[in-house]
Design an enzyme around this catalytic site. Structure first.
Site, PDB file in Angstrom:
ATOM      1  N   TYR A   8     -16.739  21.607 -26.772  1.00 40.60           N
ATOM      2  CA  TYR A   8     -17.068  22.920 -27.332  1.00 40.60           C
ATOM      3  C   TYR A   8     -16.196  23.339 -28.500  1.00 40.60           C
ATOM      4  CZ  TYR A   8     -20.177  23.883 -23.406  1.00 40.60           C
ATOM      5  OH  TYR A   8     -21.220  23.842 -22.511  1.00 40.60           O
ATOM      6  N   HIS A  29     -22.124  19.921  -9.945  1.00 40.92           N
ATOM      7  CA  HIS A  29     -21.722  20.869 -10.991  1.00 40.92           C
ATOM      8  C   HIS A  29     -21.198  22.131 -10.296  1.00 40.92           C
ATOM      9  CE1 HIS A  29     -22.450  21.984 -15.449  1.00 40.92           C
ATOM     10  NE2 HIS A  29     -21.760  22.986 -14.926  1.00 40.92           N
ATOM     11  N   ASN A  88     -18.260  16.744 -22.414  1.00 35.92           N
ATOM     12  CA  ASN A  88     -18.624  18.134 -22.724  1.00 35.92           C
ATOM     13  C   ASN A  88     -17.627  18.619 -23.766  1.00 35.92           C
ATOM     14  OD1 ASN A  88     -20.566  18.042 -20.783  1.00 35.92           O
ATOM     15  ND2 ASN A  88     -19.626  19.562 -19.417  1.00 35.92           N
ATOM     16  N   GLU A 111     -22.686  18.198 -23.023  1.00 36.02           N
ATOM     17  CA  GLU A 111     -22.791  19.645 -23.285  1.00 36.02           C
ATOM     18  C   GLU A 111     -22.125  19.950 -24.613  1.00 36.02           C
ATOM     19  OE1 GLU A 111     -21.253  22.480 -20.420  1.00 36.02           O
ATOM     20  OE2 GLU A 111     -22.047  21.286 -18.762  1.00 36.02           O
ATOM     21  N   GLU A 137     -17.073  18.015 -15.317  1.00 40.27           N
ATOM     22  CA  GLU A 137     -15.819  18.659 -15.698  1.00 40.27           C
ATOM     23  C   GLU A 137     -14.776  18.742 -14.578  1.00 40.27           C
ATOM     24  OE1 GLU A 137     -16.537  22.368 -17.662  1.00 40.27           O
ATOM     25  OE2 GLU A 137     -17.367  21.402 -19.422  1.00 40.27           O
ATOM     26  N   ARG A 149     -30.747  17.375 -18.995  1.00 40.92           N
ATOM     27  CA  ARG A 149     -29.659  17.203 -18.028  1.00 40.92           C
ATOM     28  C   ARG A 149     -29.647  18.403 -17.082  1.00 40.92           C
ATOM     29  NH1 ARG A 149     -23.568  18.608 -18.550  1.00 40.92           N
ATOM     30  NH2 ARG A 149     -22.868  17.837 -16.534  1.00 40.92           N
ATOM     31  N   HIS A 198     -20.609  36.780  -2.913  1.00 42.49           N
ATOM     32  CA  HIS A 198     -21.060  37.720  -1.876  1.00 42.49           C
ATOM     33  C   HIS A 198     -19.884  38.423  -1.197  1.00 42.49           C
ATOM     34  CE1 HIS A 198     -24.998  35.185  -1.478  1.00 42.49           C
ATOM     35  NE2 HIS A 198     -24.967  35.952  -2.553  1.00 42.49           N
ATOM     36  N   GLN A 232     -26.331  27.848 -11.932  1.00 41.58           N
ATOM     37  CA  GLN A 232     -26.458  28.766 -13.066  1.00 41.58           C
ATOM     38  C   GLN A 232     -27.903  29.166 -13.363  1.00 41.58           C
ATOM     39  OE1 GLN A 232     -23.561  26.152 -15.484  1.00 41.58           O
ATOM     40  NE2 GLN A 232     -23.198  28.188 -16.291  1.00 41.58           N
TER      41      GLN A 232
HETATM   42  C1  LIG Z   1      -9.357  32.101 -29.216  1.00 41.87           C
HETATM   43  C2  LIG Z   1      -8.289  32.383 -28.222  1.00 41.87           C
HETATM   44  C3  LIG Z   1      -7.741  31.135 -27.641  1.00 41.87           C
HETATM   45  C4  LIG Z   1      -6.748  31.405 -26.579  1.00 41.87           C
HETATM   46  C5  LIG Z   1      -5.938  30.203 -26.253  1.00 41.87           C
HETATM   47  C6  LIG Z   1      -6.084  29.815 -24.865  1.00 41.87           C
HETATM   48  C7  LIG Z   1      -5.795  28.361 -24.676  1.00 41.87           C
HETATM   49  C8  LIG Z   1      -6.800  27.762 -23.821  1.00 41.87           C
HETATM   50  C9  LIG Z   1      -6.657  26.328 -23.735  1.00 41.87           C
HETATM   51  C10 LIG Z   1      -7.758  25.538 -23.165  1.00 41.87           C
HETATM   52  C11 LIG Z   1      -8.888  26.253 -22.543  1.00 41.87           C
HETATM   53  C12 LIG Z   1     -10.093  25.396 -22.538  1.00 41.87           C
HETATM   54  C13 LIG Z   1     -11.220  26.133 -21.904  1.00 41.87           C
HETATM   55  C14 LIG Z   1     -12.480  25.435 -22.171  1.00 41.87           C
HETATM   56  C15 LIG Z   1     -13.431  25.405 -21.383  1.00 41.87           C
HETATM   57  C16 LIG Z   1     -14.754  24.807 -21.641  1.00 41.87           C
HETATM   58  O1  LIG Z   1     -14.721  23.595 -22.322  1.00 41.87           O
HETATM   59  C17 LIG Z   1     -15.497  24.601 -20.363  1.00 41.87           C
HETATM   60  N1  LIG Z   1     -15.342  25.682 -19.423  1.00 41.87           N
HETATM   61  C18 LIG Z   1     -16.910  24.346 -20.622  1.00 41.87           C
HETATM   62  O2  LIG Z   1     -17.603  24.277 -19.389  1.00 41.87           O
HETATM   63  C19 LIG Z   1     -18.966  24.360 -19.467  1.00 41.87           C
HETATM   64  O3  LIG Z   1     -19.145  25.580 -20.062  1.00 41.87           O
HETATM   65  C20 LIG Z   1     -20.439  26.044 -20.246  1.00 41.87           C
HETATM   66  C21 LIG Z   1     -20.269  27.327 -21.054  1.00 41.87           C
HETATM   67  O4  LIG Z   1     -19.116  27.971 -20.690  1.00 41.87           O
HETATM   68  C22 LIG Z   1     -21.116  26.189 -18.903  1.00 41.87           C
HETATM   69  O5  LIG Z   1     -20.729  27.302 -18.205  1.00 41.87           O
HETATM   70  C23 LIG Z   1     -20.994  24.922 -18.071  1.00 41.87           C
HETATM   71  O6  LIG Z   1     -21.333  25.150 -16.728  1.00 41.87           O
HETATM   72  C24 LIG Z   1     -19.649  24.267 -18.102  1.00 41.87           C
HETATM   73  O7  LIG Z   1     -19.862  22.919 -17.732  1.00 41.87           O
END
Ligand SMILES: CCCCCCCCCCCCC/C=C/[C@@H](O)[C@@H](N)CO[C@@H]1O[C@H](CO)[C@H](O)[C@H](O)[C@H]1O
Length: 488
Positions: free
Chosen positions: A312, A123, A310, A380, A168, A78, A40, A20
């Site tokens: 969020y 990662h 992690n 995270e 993850e 990290r 690519h 990233q």
């Molecule tokens: C508001 C509308 C909701 C819609 C409902 C959908 C239901 C979804 C259910 C679960 C989806 C969970 C998705 C969550 C993902 C993140 O926790 C995860 N991708 C985080 O990963 C890290 O994210 C950072 C920022 O995105 C970064 O990219 C990093 O590399 C990742 O480790």
């Protein structure tokens, strides 16, 4: 009011990942990885047709990155190693001198300024050659991962004392193999997630045990894994909704956490039974979720020094409401629950990310009780804005303050949290979303040759939190000019 204080030994940091931020995708002898390959060969896979070829160009800007860590007064940073930069051929028959030199310089620059490196071995940037061999679906994957891990421990373990094997597993296995929302986008929905999950936790255990046996006695570090743990709570207090939430938690993170952190090891029981039953009904002669042999179960169980989380956001889970069609057979069909996000939870630039109340506390207290009180690091946590949003990122400031209050709530409840890494130190390539979503404390100008970094308001607020070890809800930075202050 008396502000609550973080413990003196609590470490504050920020996080990034190799693909990233680094760029230098073919610098020196670096090999191709799955993100190089997919961006690519299929540029439309990424919403803005971009890639990580240059990204924030940390390959050349690493000294500026460390300067930013110093500006924020961080205790820790990290980052992840790029497997194909260290082992361009995927295997350990050839180790890149320039890859080793790059990480040596980066780590030494951190150490010079007393910043503790926390390193992730993987990662998401698998060497393409290993993917061509099936990647995480190949049972030999765990041996290749151990070989790679040993090279990294050998070269950098004198300076790195905090290791994470994988970032993850959910995103690697469910999104990369059971679906198509992360590279390599295999999308084999019936078994992809489950086969990957089993091979991944065995690979984790091999690396952990290699470290424990051959490196830890001399290097004295600790090793864990980072799992994506968002909170999935019941929509109502009904028994049905509570069970639905538990099933979803097992599908989201239990299949990776249970084999490592639970007393008995192996996959979560209820999900295992559900998949076995459905598999037979669907005409399979075996469960789509592979089982562990007794030897494998014992080998994986207990392979951790700490739990990396992690975190969020949160979702509310219902047994009967908000159900949507799912591909059959698949993990989400196996679980078969509805998801709801209350309208009043503030929205970020990312479709999946809202600011849910006290969700760090909910997640960590749950994990503490379920897995016998391990040590945690939040590896995270962060908030996204759009590229056109101003540097005065009030929403991100509110999010970080609320998240850190939730960390304090968990500490007050007896959860052993030892550190917190903000995602992210700087804007970066946000996978399928390219550069259309921004998570940085620092804005990065991706049009400028030097990838100029500029602090957002949240950087100043985070700096004040790190310095004071308290969260002052009324703190306002006096200026947007960043300086480096000597640490007391
Ligand atoms: C508001 C509308 C909701 C819609 C409902 C959908 C239901 C979804 C259910 C679960 C989806 C969970 C998705 C969550 C993902 C993140 O926790 C995860 N991708 C985080 O990963 C890290 O994210 C950072 C920022 O995105 C970064 O990219 C990093 O590399 C990742 O480790």
């Amino acid at each position: 009011i008396q502000l609550r204080r973080f413990p003196d030994d609590f470490i504050f940091g920020a996080a990034t990942a190799a693909y990233q931020i680094e760029g230098g995708w073919n610098a020196d002898d670096k090999g191709e990885n799955v993100w190089d390959y997919i961006t690519h060969n299929n540029p439309n896979y990424i919403v803005d047709q971009t890639n990580g070829d240059v990204a924030a160009d940390s390959y050349h800007n690493y000294k500026r990155d460390v300067e930013m860590m110093r500006e924020l007064g961080l205790d820790a940073y990290r980052f992840s190693f790029a497997w194909s930069r260290i082992l361009p051929l995927g295997f350990n028959n050839y180790v890149s001198k320039s890859g080793i030199a790059f990480y040596d310089n980066y780590i030494n620059e951190m150490i010079k300024y007393n910043i503790t490196p926390m390193a992730t071995l993987y990662h998401w940037d698998l060497p393409q050659k290993i993917q061509d061999l099936g990647g995480f679906a190949n049972p030999l994957f765990s041996d290749w991962f151990e070989d790679y891990a040993r090279v990294v421990f050998e070269h950098f373990g004198d300076r790195i004392k905090k290791w994470l094997t994988f970032n993850e597993p959910r995103e690697i296995c469910f999104e990369g193999y059971g679906s198509h929302t992360k590279a390599p986008a295999i999308n084999i929905t019936d078994v992809g997630t489950y086969i990957c999950a089993k091979n991944l936790v065995i690979a984790h255990a091999k690396a952990y045990r290699a470290y424990n046996r051959d490196y830890k006695p001399v290097q004295n570090g600790e090793c864990g894994i980072t799992i994506s743990v968002n909170w999935f709570g019941p929509l109502t207090n009904s028994t049905e909704d509570q069970f639905a939430a538990e099933m979803r938690r097992q599908a989201e993170w239990g299949i990776y956490a249970e084999p490592i952190f639970s007393k008995d090891g192996g996959f979560p029981k209820e999900l295992e039974e559900r998949v076995a039953t459905k598999s037979l009904q669907q005409g399979y002669q075996w469960s789509r979720m592979p089982s562990f042999t007794e030897e494998e179960r014992m080998f994986v169980r207990g392979t951790y020094d700490f739990f990396g989380v992690n975190h969020y956001t949160a979702y509310l889970v219902s047994a009967n409401e908000y159900l949507t069609d799912q591909i059959e057979p698949s993990l989400l069909d196996d679980v078969g629950v509805g998801i709801h996000v209350p309208e009043e939870w503030p929205k970020s630039a990312s479709s999946w990310l809202t600011q849910a109340p006290n969700s760090i506390y909910n997640s960590l207290v749950h994990l503490k009780n379920k897995y016998n009180d391990p040590i945690f690091y939040i590896t995270e946590n962060g908030w996204s804005t759009t590229p056109s949003d101003s540097l005065f990122d009030e929403d991100r400031v509110k999010y970080y303050r609320a998240a850190l209050e939730s960390v304090l709530n968990a500490i007050d409840a007896g959860v052993r949290i030892k550190g917190y890494m903000a995602w992210s130190l700087m804007d970066n390539f946000e996978w399928l979303l390219g550069y259309t979503e921004r998570f940085g404390l620092y804005h990065v100008d991706f049009e400028s040759p030097n990838r100029t970094r500029t602090p957002r308001k949240s950087a100043f607020v985070y700096k004040q939190i790190v310095k004071s070890r308290t969260i002052d809800p009324n703190y306002e930075p006096e200026t947007m000019i960043m300086t480096i202050e000597d640490k007391q």
